[in-house]
Design an enzyme around this catalytic site. Structure first.
Site, PDB file in Angstrom:
ATOM      1  N   CYS A 135       0.763  -1.776   0.282  1.00  5.79           N
ATOM      2  CA  CYS A 135       0.089   0.049   0.221  1.00  5.79           C
ATOM      3  C   CYS A 135       0.995   1.010  -0.080  1.00  5.79           C
ATOM      4  O   CYS A 135       0.738   2.635  -0.881  1.00  5.79           O
ATOM      5  CB  CYS A 135      -0.622   0.038   1.577  1.00  5.79           C
ATOM      6  N   GLU A 206      -4.161  -4.249  -3.115  1.00  3.69           N
ATOM      7  CA  GLU A 206      -4.261  -3.065  -3.971  1.00  3.69           C
ATOM      8  C   GLU A 206      -4.801  -2.941  -5.207  1.00  3.69           C
ATOM      9  O   GLU A 206      -6.020  -2.430  -5.371  1.00  3.69           O
ATOM     10  CB  GLU A 206      -2.245  -2.986  -4.294  1.00  3.69           C
TER      11      GLU A 206
END
Length: 223
Positions: A135, A206
């Site tokens: 992230c 993600e």
């Protein structure tokens, strides 16, 4: 080759797919539909509440005071700066503070944060790092990638680009990458393979997070 370099080399197709998702590409062009970004903003706020707990776990599992203090800085940066920016930024999209405070996680958000926290609690500092890095690292790279695109001057999206391309955010990202390389030095092939799998999973999450926002994927059955 450092472990961080090994990760992005070995997982390059997945890593690049994440960076080239239609959400990111349309954001770069300044053409992303506002309703998609609004949905993303709300879910990202919900996500950050649990993501911050990974930094608390990092402080708990730190091997010295310097590392512990840095994780405390990351925790503070997320809770007091990044989330504060989200709240003020959300107002520009007509998202009320109460809407953020009462928002429920989508299946993707819930699954992603639960996975990271489970991994982070199950092992040492190395697992915390590979759980949280996709992230932080991808956002920093995407932010820099978008600096020279229409998104950087877009009346609504420019603040998002500036936030993740910021020098302070880059410094924190690089510190976290460096710490991963430090704690994994000398680990066995089996240990590194396990960490690579976790990094792969969170990188995939993600992608799913962008997908969720782009296609507005929420619970199929609501109250």
């Amino acid at each position: 080759m450092k472990f961080s370099e090994q990760l992005v080399t070995e997982l390059k197709p997945v890593w690049e797919a994440n960076h080239n998702h239609p959400f990111v590409k349309e954001l770069a062009a300044g053409k992303l539909a506002t309703n998609k970004f609004k949905f993303y903003m709300v879910q990202d706020y919900v996500y950050l509440i649990d993501y911050a707990k990974l930094f608390a776990l990092g402080a708990l599992k730190a091997n010295d005071l310097t590392v512990e203090g840095k994780f405390a800085e990351l925790l503070s940066e997320t809770l007091n700066t990044e989330m504060g920016l989200h709240r003020s930024y959300a107002k520009e999209f007509g998202i009320r503070p109460q809407e953020l405070a009462t928002a429920n996680p989508t299946p993707t958000t819930l699954s992603y944060t639960n996975y990271m926290l489970s991994v982070g609690q199950s092992g040492g500092l190395d697992k915390v790092l590979v759980a949280l890095l996709p992230c932080m690292w991808s956002y920093n790279q995407i932010g820099k990638q978008l600096v020279d695109t229409p998104a950087a001057t877009h009346p609504l999206y420019s603040k998002w680009v500036a936030m993740y391309a910021d020098d302070n955010y880059t410094e924190l990202t690089n510190w976290t990458i460096g710490l991963l390389d430090q704690v994994t030095e000398g680990q066995s092939k089996g240990q590194l393979a396990e960490l690579t799998k976790i990094f792969l999973n969170t990188t995939r999450y993600e992608y799913l997070f962008w997908d969720m926002a782009y296609y507005h994927r929420d619970w199929p059955i609501v109250e």
